[in-house]
Every structure is written in C-alpha cells, then in structure tokens.
Design a protein around this motif. Structure first.
Motif, PDB file in Angstrom:
ATOM      1  N   LYS A  69      33.091  35.168  48.663  1.00 18.31           N
ATOM      2  CA  LYS A  69      31.914  35.629  47.922  1.00 18.31           C
ATOM      3  C   LYS A  69      32.323  36.842  47.112  1.00 18.31           C
ATOM      4  CE  LYS A  69      27.666  34.274  50.051  1.00 18.31           C
ATOM      5  NZ  LYS A  69      27.650  33.643  51.332  1.00 18.31           N
ATOM      6  N   ASN A  70      31.922  36.817  45.906  1.00 18.79           N
ATOM      7  CA  ASN A  70      32.165  37.955  45.034  1.00 18.79           C
ATOM      8  C   ASN A  70      31.361  39.135  45.563  1.00 18.79           C
ATOM      9  OD1 ASN A  70      32.307  39.795  42.986  1.00 18.79           O
ATOM     10  ND2 ASN A  70      32.214  38.273  41.380  1.00 18.79           N
ATOM     11  N   SER A  71      32.028  40.217  45.853  1.00 16.06           N
ATOM     12  CA  SER A  71      31.326  41.309  46.520  1.00 16.06           C
ATOM     13  C   SER A  71      30.292  41.974  45.627  1.00 16.06           C
ATOM     14  CB  SER A  71      32.332  42.349  46.997  1.00 16.06           C
ATOM     15  OG  SER A  71      33.101  42.778  45.897  1.00 16.06           O
ATOM     16  N   TRP A  72      30.425  41.837  44.334  1.00 20.86           N
ATOM     17  CA  TRP A  72      29.444  42.479  43.449  1.00 20.86           C
ATOM     18  C   TRP A  72      28.198  41.632  43.295  1.00 20.86           C
ATOM     19  CZ3 TRP A  72      30.095  47.316  42.557  1.00 20.86           C
ATOM     20  CH2 TRP A  72      31.387  47.842  42.506  1.00 20.86           C
ATOM     21  N   THR A  73      28.413  40.368  43.000  1.00 21.12           N
ATOM     22  CA  THR A  73      27.243  39.545  42.725  1.00 21.12           C
ATOM     23  C   THR A  73      26.856  38.686  43.912  1.00 21.12           C
ATOM     24  OG1 THR A  73      28.630  37.795  41.864  1.00 21.12           O
ATOM     25  CG2 THR A  73      27.842  39.424  40.296  1.00 21.12           C
ATOM     26  N   GLY A  74      27.678  38.685  44.918  1.00 22.23           N
ATOM     27  CA  GLY A  74      27.367  37.848  46.072  1.00 22.23           C
ATOM     28  C   GLY A  74      27.513  36.373  45.767  1.00 22.23           C
ATOM     29  N   GLU A  75      28.261  36.064  44.736  1.00 22.30           N
ATOM     30  CA  GLU A  75      28.389  34.665  44.339  1.00 22.30           C
ATOM     31  C   GLU A  75      29.390  33.942  45.203  1.00 22.30           C
ATOM     32  OE1 GLU A  75      25.499  34.136  42.107  1.00 22.30           O
ATOM     33  OE2 GLU A  75      26.966  32.560  42.147  1.00 22.30           O
ATOM     34  N   PHE A  76      29.153  32.685  45.306  1.00 20.07           N
ATOM     35  CA  PHE A  76      30.020  31.829  46.084  1.00 20.07           C
ATOM     36  C   PHE A  76      30.633  30.818  45.150  1.00 20.07           C
ATOM     37  CE2 PHE A  76      31.448  30.102  49.963  1.00 20.07           C
ATOM     38  CZ  PHE A  76      31.530  28.740  49.772  1.00 20.07           C
ATOM     39  N   SER A  77      31.903  30.651  45.222  1.00 19.40           N
ATOM     40  CA  SER A  77      32.539  29.693  44.330  1.00 19.40           C
ATOM     41  C   SER A  77      33.420  28.770  45.134  1.00 19.40           C
ATOM     42  CB  SER A  77      33.358  30.421  43.267  1.00 19.40           C
ATOM     43  OG  SER A  77      34.394  31.129  43.885  1.00 19.40           O
ATOM     44  N   ALA A  78      33.668  27.618  44.576  1.00 20.19           N
ATOM     45  CA  ALA A  78      34.509  26.652  45.280  1.00 20.19           C
ATOM     46  C   ALA A  78      35.290  25.854  44.256  1.00 20.19           C
ATOM     47  CB  ALA A  78      33.649  25.722  46.128  1.00 20.19           C
ATOM     48  N   ARG A  79      36.398  25.333  44.720  1.00 26.20           N
ATOM     49  CA  ARG A  79      37.208  24.482  43.849  1.00 26.20           C
ATOM     50  C   ARG A  79      37.545  23.216  44.594  1.00 26.20           C
ATOM     51  NH1 ARG A  79      41.536  27.516  42.867  1.00 26.20           N
ATOM     52  NH2 ARG A  79      40.423  28.738  41.322  1.00 26.20           N
ATOM     53  N   PHE A  80      37.301  22.104  43.896  1.00 29.45           N
ATOM     54  CA  PHE A  80      37.655  20.805  44.458  1.00 29.45           C
ATOM     55  C   PHE A  80      38.876  20.296  43.727  1.00 29.45           C
ATOM     56  CE2 PHE A  80      33.907  19.288  46.914  1.00 29.45           C
ATOM     57  CZ  PHE A  80      33.087  20.369  46.723  1.00 29.45           C
ATOM     58  N   LEU A  81      39.864  19.910  44.469  1.00 27.09           N
ATOM     59  CA  LEU A  81      41.040  19.290  43.859  1.00 27.09           C
ATOM     60  C   LEU A  81      41.115  17.866  44.373  1.00 27.09           C
ATOM     61  CD1 LEU A  81      43.445  20.052  42.026  1.00 27.09           C
ATOM     62  CD2 LEU A  81      44.792  20.320  44.090  1.00 27.09           C
ATOM     63  N   LEU A  82      41.012  16.936  43.432  1.00 28.93           N
ATOM     64  CA  LEU A  82      40.973  15.536  43.840  1.00 28.93           C
ATOM     65  C   LEU A  82      42.130  14.795  43.229  1.00 28.93           C
ATOM     66  CD1 LEU A  82      37.327  15.535  42.899  1.00 28.93           C
ATOM     67  CD2 LEU A  82      37.974  14.671  45.132  1.00 28.93           C
ATOM     68  N   LYS A  83      42.657  13.918  44.015  1.00 29.17           N
ATOM     69  CA  LYS A  83      43.717  13.049  43.493  1.00 29.17           C
ATOM     70  C   LYS A  83      43.041  11.789  42.990  1.00 29.17           C
ATOM     71  CE  LYS A  83      47.920  10.849  45.031  1.00 29.17           C
ATOM     72  NZ  LYS A  83      48.919  10.794  46.096  1.00 29.17           N
ATOM     73  N   LEU A  84      43.299  11.484  41.734  1.00 25.35           N
ATOM     74  CA  LEU A  84      42.631  10.321  41.157  1.00 25.35           C
ATOM     75  C   LEU A  84      43.399   9.059  41.515  1.00 25.35           C
ATOM     76  CD1 LEU A  84      41.796  11.815  37.673  1.00 25.35           C
ATOM     77  CD2 LEU A  84      40.284  11.520  39.629  1.00 25.35           C
TER      78      LEU A  84
ATOM     79  N   ALA B 100      47.855  12.260  39.190  1.00 29.15           N
ATOM     80  CA  ALA B 100      46.857  12.872  38.321  1.00 29.15           C
ATOM     81  C   ALA B 100      45.867  13.577  39.222  1.00 29.15           C
ATOM     82  CB  ALA B 100      46.155  11.825  37.484  1.00 29.15           C
ATOM     83  N   LEU B 101      45.704  14.855  38.973  1.00 28.51           N
ATOM     84  CA  LEU B 101      44.802  15.646  39.810  1.00 28.51           C
ATOM     85  C   LEU B 101      43.672  16.160  38.960  1.00 28.51           C
ATOM     86  CD1 LEU B 101      47.523  17.725  41.630  1.00 28.51           C
ATOM     87  CD2 LEU B 101      46.264  15.828  42.599  1.00 28.51           C
ATOM     88  N   LEU B 102      42.499  16.036  39.484  1.00 26.97           N
ATOM     89  CA  LEU B 102      41.337  16.568  38.794  1.00 26.97           C
ATOM     90  C   LEU B 102      40.864  17.793  39.567  1.00 26.97           C
ATOM     91  CD1 LEU B 102      39.182  16.258  36.581  1.00 26.97           C
ATOM     92  CD2 LEU B 102      37.855  14.911  38.188  1.00 26.97           C
ATOM     93  N   SER B 103      40.842  18.913  38.890  1.00 26.55           N
ATOM     94  CA  SER B 103      40.375  20.144  39.533  1.00 26.55           C
ATOM     95  C   SER B 103      39.015  20.501  38.946  1.00 26.55           C
ATOM     96  CB  SER B 103      41.379  21.263  39.265  1.00 26.55           C
ATOM     97  OG  SER B 103      40.730  22.505  39.264  1.00 26.55           O
ATOM     98  N   VAL B 104      38.044  20.647  39.805  1.00 28.09           N
ATOM     99  CA  VAL B 104      36.692  21.010  39.362  1.00 28.09           C
ATOM    100  C   VAL B 104      36.329  22.326  40.022  1.00 28.09           C
ATOM    101  CG1 VAL B 104      34.314  20.273  39.198  1.00 28.09           C
ATOM    102  CG2 VAL B 104      36.118  18.559  39.193  1.00 28.09           C
ATOM    103  N   SER B 105      36.088  23.340  39.212  1.00 33.51           N
ATOM    104  CA  SER B 105      35.744  24.666  39.741  1.00 33.51           C
ATOM    105  C   SER B 105      34.257  24.893  39.605  1.00 33.51           C
ATOM    106  CB  SER B 105      36.465  25.762  38.970  1.00 33.51           C
ATOM    107  OG  SER B 105      37.830  25.615  39.076  1.00 33.51           O
ATOM    108  N   PHE B 106      33.655  25.223  40.692  1.00 31.22           N
ATOM    109  CA  PHE B 106      32.246  25.607  40.683  1.00 31.22           C
ATOM    110  C   PHE B 106      32.193  27.121  40.787  1.00 31.22           C
ATOM    111  CE2 PHE B 106      30.147  21.560  41.106  1.00 31.22           C
ATOM    112  CZ  PHE B 106      31.131  20.748  41.616  1.00 31.22           C
TER     113      PHE B 106
ATOM    114  N   GLN C 223      27.747  26.406  36.534  1.00 34.20           N
ATOM    115  CA  GLN C 223      28.969  26.638  35.769  1.00 34.20           C
ATOM    116  C   GLN C 223      30.081  25.845  36.424  1.00 34.20           C
ATOM    117  OE1 GLN C 223      29.987  30.761  35.115  1.00 34.20           O
ATOM    118  NE2 GLN C 223      27.848  31.309  35.406  1.00 34.20           N
ATOM    119  N   VAL C 224      30.407  24.761  35.763  1.00 36.24           N
ATOM    120  CA  VAL C 224      31.419  23.883  36.338  1.00 36.24           C
ATOM    121  C   VAL C 224      32.525  23.686  35.313  1.00 36.24           C
ATOM    122  CG1 VAL C 224      31.815  21.690  37.485  1.00 36.24           C
ATOM    123  CG2 VAL C 224      29.548  22.709  37.538  1.00 36.24           C
ATOM    124  N   PHE C 225      33.740  23.836  35.724  1.00 39.83           N
ATOM    125  CA  PHE C 225      34.862  23.717  34.797  1.00 39.83           C
ATOM    126  C   PHE C 225      35.841  22.687  35.340  1.00 39.83           C
ATOM    127  CE2 PHE C 225      33.353  27.179  32.439  1.00 39.83           C
ATOM    128  CZ  PHE C 225      32.903  28.148  33.316  1.00 39.83           C
TER     129      PHE C 225
END
Lengths: 451, 388
Positions: free
Chosen positions: B162-177, B201-207, B214-216
């Motif tokens: 968790k980001n200590s300033w905003t309290g945000e939680f982020s996650a990253r999924f790495l998937l093998k296609l 081929a790996l697909l990385s999705v960052s939340f 915000q998904v990248f």
C-alpha cells in the motif's frame, strides 16, 4: 521497553561469537521487571508510566548449530531441556551471531522464535542479533547488535540495549549497574569478607557510625536550644526591670521639674490671671494624654525598641521643661500616627507648652502636664476644639477640620506661647501639620524637620 | 557479477548447489534470464583462506518485479540447509512443511537449492494471492482467472505494498498466454548462436488502484517471437477497457496474438510455394534463392542474347504485400559504379493467386517489362557513351 546488559556479559558473548568460524547462537538468561514511574506535572495530577526492563545477566552458548531444532526449524523440546537444564526458568531471550548479513530476522529465526515463546512461556521473548561486518580488505570490522522484540507489533520491534559505562565516562560518572552479578565466586568472596564492612543487619558499618555522630550532634543542639531559651527569658526579665527603673527615674525627674516650674509659674502668674480653660483641657484630654504616655502601656512588649526612645523623650521633655530654654521641636513632636486614627496625635505638644502654665493648676497630676493640649482661646472655642478633638479621634471625616482647627489652635497657641513661654514658632507650625519627625535621644530634631 | 566469478568465489562444497542455480536456474514464468547472484560474502573469520563465501543475494524475477533474497549457508557445515532473509517482504513466512526440499535437505543433490527456491516462489505466490484479499475487485479478477484452466496455472501475482501516502493498493498480474508458437519456423531467429530460450508471450497487467480504474497492460515476447512477428512495433494490443475484466480481456489479446502468429506461419508457407513455383518455371535460370526463409530469389534470364538478372524480394507479410522485382543488368554500370538496376513494384498482382499462377503470370509479365528495361538501359548506355 528497555533493556540492559552488563559489560562483561556483552563482551563474553562477543568473544564467543567472534571466535566461532561460522554462525553462532545461544540463550540469554536474566530477568524482566516492571518499573512504574509516577510523575506529577503542572498539566496533570499524576501520570504513571509502566516500563518493562529486561536485564541480561548471563548467556548460555550453544555448542553447535541445529542443536535443538531440525532442518525444518522444529524445536525438539527434550533436547532443549537437556541444553538448558535448570536455567530454563531464567531464559528471557536468545541470540544469534552471523557475519556479513542484514540486521533482519531470518526465516528460520522467526520460526524458532515463535516456538521458543510458546515452549518457554515467556511472552516477551527477546532476540539479540549480532552481525559482524568487515570491509573488503579487512581493514575495518564493525560489530552491530540489535535487540528485537518480535512478539510485539510490527512497527515497534527494536529495543535499545544499554550497556552501562560503555561510552565516554570522562563526561559522566561511572555508574553502578543495576544488573546484578550472578557469579558464584563473587558471592563467595563477598560472603567471606563482608563482615568487615557490613554489620549483622546488612548495613555498612561506616553508615552506622556516621549516623551515631549525627545523633550526638542533634542532642547537643537541642541542649543548646534550651539554654538559649532560658537566657533569653532572663534577659527579658532584666530588660523589664531596667525599663521600670527608668520610668521611675523619669517620673521623679519630671516631678522635680514640674515643681520648679510651678514655682516659677506661680511667681509669674501673680500678674496674670490663670484662665479657667486650663482646667478643662485637663479633663478633656485624658485620652490624648494616655496616647502620649503609652510607652510603658501593657499592650506594648517590653522588648520593643520604642519604649526606650519614649522614655528618652520623656526625660528629654523633663530636661526641656526644667531648663528655661524653650523645648526643642523634637520633644514637642507627636507620635507618628496616621491622621484620623483613634490615636490621632493631638497637638499635645501644644498642651505641653501650655502645661507650663497649666502645671500650676494641675500640680496633683504631673503626668498630664506635658501632654495637656491647649485648646482654643478665651472666647469659648475650647469646647469646639474639644469636640473637634473627640471627633478627630472617632471620625475620619473631620480630619480636615481638625487640621484646620489645629491651625487655628496653633495660631492661638502661638499667641499664648508668646505670652506664656518662649516657644519657637517653627515648632508650632510643625505641630500644626502633625507631622512626625525623627526622635533622637538628645531631642534635637531640628535638623530633621523638613518644613 | 557473472556466474563464473560467483562460482569461483563460493566455497567449494557449496559450488555444485550454486552452479545449478546460476547455470540452469529458471524460475517462474519469465525464464528468459537465469537467476542472478550478487553480494557474495563469507561467514567465516577473515583469517580463513578463500574461497570461502557462503552467503549471497539471489535476484529472482517474479511478476515483473525482482525479488532479492539473502541465502545464508555455513561454509564450515556445508551439509546444513540454508537460511533465508526475504528482503523487504518481512511478513512472508512460509510454512516449513510446505517446503519438502528444506525438510529433507540433501546437500549432495546439486538441484536441491534450486528446487527449494522454486518451492519458496510457489509459497510466495500463495502469499501474494492472500494479499489480494484486501481488494475484492482484484480478488474477483484472480478467482475468475483461476477458474480458467488456460490461464489459472500460469499466473504470477504481485500484490504491491500500500502506498503510504494515499493508502492505495496496487497489483500486477503476469500471465503466460497459451499461444502455440511451435509452428513458427526456426529460421526466424536473429542470432542462432545464442540460445533464445523458450518461446513465450507474457501479458503483464498492472492495476494501479484497487478499483481497477487505472489499468496498464503490456505484452512481453521472447526475442525470437518478437522478431518473427516483425519487431516490437508490429504488435499492438488493445487498451484495457474501463470496467472490463481480465477474464474477457486476456482471451482477446490471446486471440490477437494467435491470429498474428497464424498469419506469419501462413506467409511462410506461401512464400515457399511461390519460390517453388518459380523454380519449376524458370528452372535453370535460378541463380540462388533463400532456402530457409524463402524471402529472396535471383534469376538469370536471357532474352535475345541479352542477359539480365531478376531479383525477387518477398516481404514478410506476403502474400498481402506484393513482391518486389528488381531488374539488374550484367553489362552496364551506373555513374556511381553500381550495376544498373530497375525496380518494378507495380505490376499486375493479386494475393489470391497461388504460387503457380503467380509464376506463370510473372513469366508473361517479364517480357514487356523487359522491353522497357532494355530500352531504358540502352538510353542510359547511350548517355554513358556520349559522356565518354
């Protein structure tokens, strides 16, 4: 939570660790106690602070790694008991030494710590981590140590470990550590030689001796106090006697002076008719007389410094009266009292001056003579002045009136005085104002007059 | 630190264990790079003669992050299992019973350490999945993916702090296609000397937040695949739809990639067919041709005693793109000293013709083109002669 370890235990652990050619671990023995500090400040009545203090007395090194746990980190309780034996109840923590690693608890250390907490039943088991960092060329080596309290919250895990006297002792005093020495040899030696320093109660002999000296001194002081008290009482009594005698002397002097004056007055009064008013003031001015003659009144303590000066004043008056020279203003000045107070000084010196003349008529009461105020003139204003005087004693509002009246009186007094005796005009004006002046033994207060 | 240096410095008894890690160690989905070892230190006294290093830092790629774990051995007791410090993940505490290679540590087995690391990564993955529970949205994403057998097993999740300033939680999924790259011809490698590793081929999705606003997404391809598909610019994946979820998006990307791969494979076959047809038609006139990639073909033709070369360049996306014909003279030079050549791009062509058809038509087309070519050449030649 605070922790302390004695210097020799710490150095012993370091020595064991530094000499091992691999990682090293062991147990910490000691005790945990609670300290409560109650502090009172301006903001709050009292606040109590509970501090847990961990004291490390000793350490018990393990002979080898994995001596009481297996590869998975599971502790074998039997092996643990065989290592600790009867020291098990003194265990308050354990330590680990590893070179060139981070100051963080490792995976296996955390697992072992959890199990030890449960097995040993110590809720706040501490973990001391030593790490030895060397530079690449082995020129500098640093021993780092951190005391962990892993069972507490995540953010409060490190505790400061103090080692008494490890530091700059030139600035601070050498402290006696609170960590006791649990060595057997030490206890034996103290037992053997302790009798030379300690008596049967465990108190140091020197202390007892000093205390005895102190007690003796206290007794002496008490005795001296008594003596002082007695001597003071004697002195007081003597002072009283002296005062009485002085008064008597003064009385006698006055008597003789009055008699002489009366004789002279009588001679002078043959040509003048003595006013009848003189008798009135004698009746009307007992109060003022009394106020004037209160130096030896019962209310006044014998040890007061004022009376002697008054006695002197009286004697002064007598001397003034006896001499033909006009009395000095110092003798005529009233007692320093507030205007409007019951004891408001009436122009008693006026009376004094008049007493010269009055004394003839009131020879039976020589005391009143000097203080007899002369009131008014022949046209009956004396009664007014009487009233004024009485009023002045009881009522503050008539002060101004009194002042004015006094002025009037003084002016009349002046007239009389110039007729009766040769009194200085200066003194009269001063009297009218009612200002107190400094009384000096010789009665010469002219210099102190500020008018 | 290169693996060799690390192996030299480590204590001899521990060398086999480290060897398998640095040489063969591939852990996780991203197995293009081996595990890296740094900060080799020793636990012995400084007087011990080297090499005696027994503790190091291991860099493990995981879900787009690199985990830096300390591994601590004791050189004096090499038979004992190591201890671990999990870097910044102070709360990660795996259950020893889940680590069979730790419980039955066998120092004689060189693979033991590598296996243990793999087991730890697995536990770490479980730990990260546990952390996903802090966000119900992301947990839903995870569960939905887990159900799908295509993706559920090849997934790495990193639940960020968790980001200590905003309290945000982020996650990253790495998937093998699960895309089949086996049919991509081997020839498409850039440099055959270097082992490119597995085609993946790996697909990385960052939340970036717990609400998935915000998904990248990002697609990672192994080098051979990337080259086969025409470079990193060739493949663009669609943006993550707002309000969408992974279970819909990932198959979409998968399909796109599969299509592309298919196309490339087809193109290869088409090219082969084309070249084969030309060979059969022009037979002896073939000078050379690319027998692996079938991208080039050179013919030497003669027309009325006039010899010339024809180069045929087949583009990557043949048959969609038209092949380029380059006529080259064997007699004449240009002013710059090059052989006179003329490129022909616009000639009748249709991608729907098969190879044979294209060869036949090409033969027919070559004549008028040739005439034009000759004329041009002669003109040029005259000019050249005139200059001389």
């Amino acid at each position: 939570m605070a922790a302390s370890i004695s210097g020799y235990t710490f150095s012993s652990v370091c020595y064991h660790s530094a000499n091992s050619n691999s990682d090293h671990e062991g147990f910490l023995l000691g005790e945990v106690r609670q300290e409560e500090t109650v502090s009172i400040s301006d903001t709050q009545i009292s606040s109590a602070e509970l501090l847990q203090v961990v004291e490390i007395h000793n350490h018990d090194p393990c002979a080898q790694l994995f001596s009481f746990y297996d590869y998975a980190g599971k502790i074998n309780e039997e092996t643990l008991n065989s290592i600790l034996k009867d020291r098990r109840k003194n265990v308050i923590g354990w330590y680990r030494f590893r070179r060139n690693t981070q100051q963080q608890m490792s995976f296996r250390e955390q697992i072992i710590h959890k199990q030890l907490t449960q097995l040993l039943g110590v809720p706040d088991l501490v973990f001391l981590l030593f790490s030895f960092i060397s530079t690449a060329n082995s020129s500098t080596h640093a021993l780092e140590y951190v005391l962990f309290r892993p069972n507490s919250s995540r953010y409060n895990q490190r505790i400061t470990l103090t080692i008494p006297n490890l530091g700059n002792t030139s600035q601070q005093e050498y402290k006696v550590s609170s960590v006791p020495n649990t060595s057997l040899n030490y206890t034996q030696v103290i037992k053997e030689h302790g009798a030379e320093f300690f008596d049967k109660d465990g108190v140091m002999k020197d202390i007892r001796t000093i205390f005895q000296v102190y007690s003796a001194l206290q007794d002496k002081v008490q005795a001296v106090c008594g003596e002082v008290e007695q001597s003071e009482r004697v002195k007081e009594k003597n002072q009283e006697d002296v005062n009485k005698l002085k008064q008597q002397i003064a009385l006698r002097k006055r008597k003789t002076a009055e008699e002489e004056r009366m004789l002279r007055e009588a001679q002078n009064a043959d040509s003048h008719s003595t006013p009848e008013e003189n008798t009135e003031p004698s009746e009307a001015s007992p109060l003022s007389r009394i106020t004037f003659h209160t130096p030896s009144a019962p209310e006044r303590p014998s040890t007061s410094p004022n009376p002697p000066s008054y006695a002197d004043l009286l004697s002064q008056d007598d001397s003034l009266l006896s001499s033909s020279s006009p009395p000095t203003s110092a003798a005529l000045l009233p007692r320093p009292q507030a205007v409007g107070s019951p004891g408001h000084p009436t122009p008693s010196p006026l009376g004094m001056g008049l007493g010269l003349g009055l004394g003839l008529g009131a020879g039976s009461n020589p005391v009143t003579t000097p203080s007899t105020p002369y009131l008014g003139n022949g046209d009956g204003s004396s009664s007014d002045s009487l009233d004024r005087q009485a009023a002045g004693q009881e009522d503050d509002e008539d002060d101004d009136d009194d002042e004015e009246d006094e002025d009037e009186d003084s002016s009349e007094y002046e007239n009389l005085v110039s007729e009766a005796a040769h009194l200085p005009m200066v003194s009269a004006s001063v009297l009218a104002q009612g200002r107190p002046a400094a009384l000096s033994p010789d009665g010469d207060a002219r210099g102190s007059q500020t008018t | 630190m290169s693996p060799e240096v690390a192996l030299n410095r480590i204590s001899p008894e521990l060398r086999p264990l480290l060897c398998s890690v640095v040489r063969n160690g591939r852990v996780g989905l991203d197995s293009t790079n081996c595990l890296r070892v740094t900060d080799l230190k020793t636990g012995c006294t400084s007087l011990t003669p080297g090499p005696c290093c027994d503790r190091f830092k291991l860099h493990i790629p995981y879900a787009g992050e690199t985990l830096k774990w300390d591994i601590i051995f004791n050189a004096q007791y090499p038979e004992l299992p190591p201890d671990f410090i999990f870097g910044e993940d102070a709360e990660f505490l795996p259950e020893p019973t889940e680590l069979p290679h730790l419980v039955q540590w066998d120092a004689g087995n060189p693979e033991c350490l590598l296996q243990l690391v793999k087991e730890l990564i697995q536990q770490y993955h479980h730990y990260q999945c546990q952390r996903l529970r802090e966000s119900s949205r992301l947990l839903f994403e995870y569960d939905s993916l887990l159900e799908d057998p295509n993706y559920g097993r090849n997934m790495e999740i990193y639940a960020g702090r968790k980001n200590s300033w905003t309290g945000e939680f982020s996650a990253r999924f790495l998937l093998k296609l699960p895309v089949d790259f086996s049919n991509i011809p081997v020839y498409l490698l850039k440099d055959t000397a270097l082992d490119p590793g597995e085609d993946v081929a790996l697909l990385s999705v960052s939340f970036e937040d717990a609400e998935a606003t915000q998904v990248f997404p990002k697609l990672y391809l192994s080098p051979s695949i990337e080259h086969a598909l025409g470079g990193s610019s060739a493949l663009h994946i669609p943006a993550f739809p707002s309000g969408g979820c992974l279970i819909d998006y990932v198959p979409q990307v998968c399909q796109l990639l599969t299509n592309k791969v298919q196309y490339v494979i087809q193109g290869y076959h088409k090219r082969r067919e084309y070249i084969a047809a030309f060979l059969s038609h022009f037979g002896m006139g073939v000078v050379e041709y690319d027998a692996e990639g079938f991208t080039k073909l050179t013919l030497l033709l003669m027309w009325k005693d006039f010899c010339f070369l024809v180069h045929v360049d087949l583009p990557l996306y043949f048959p969609r793109d038209q092949p380029t014909l380059t006529f080259q003279s064997v007699y004449h030079f240009t002013n710059s000293g090059q052989l006179y050549s003329q490129v022909q791009k616009s000639y009748p062509y249709s991608p729907r013709w098969d190879g044979n058809e294209m060869a036949k038509r090409a033969k027919r087309q070559l004549r008028p083109e040739l005439f034009a070519f000759c004329m041009a050449k002669v003109n040029n030649c005259c000019k050249y002669l005139q200059k001389m």
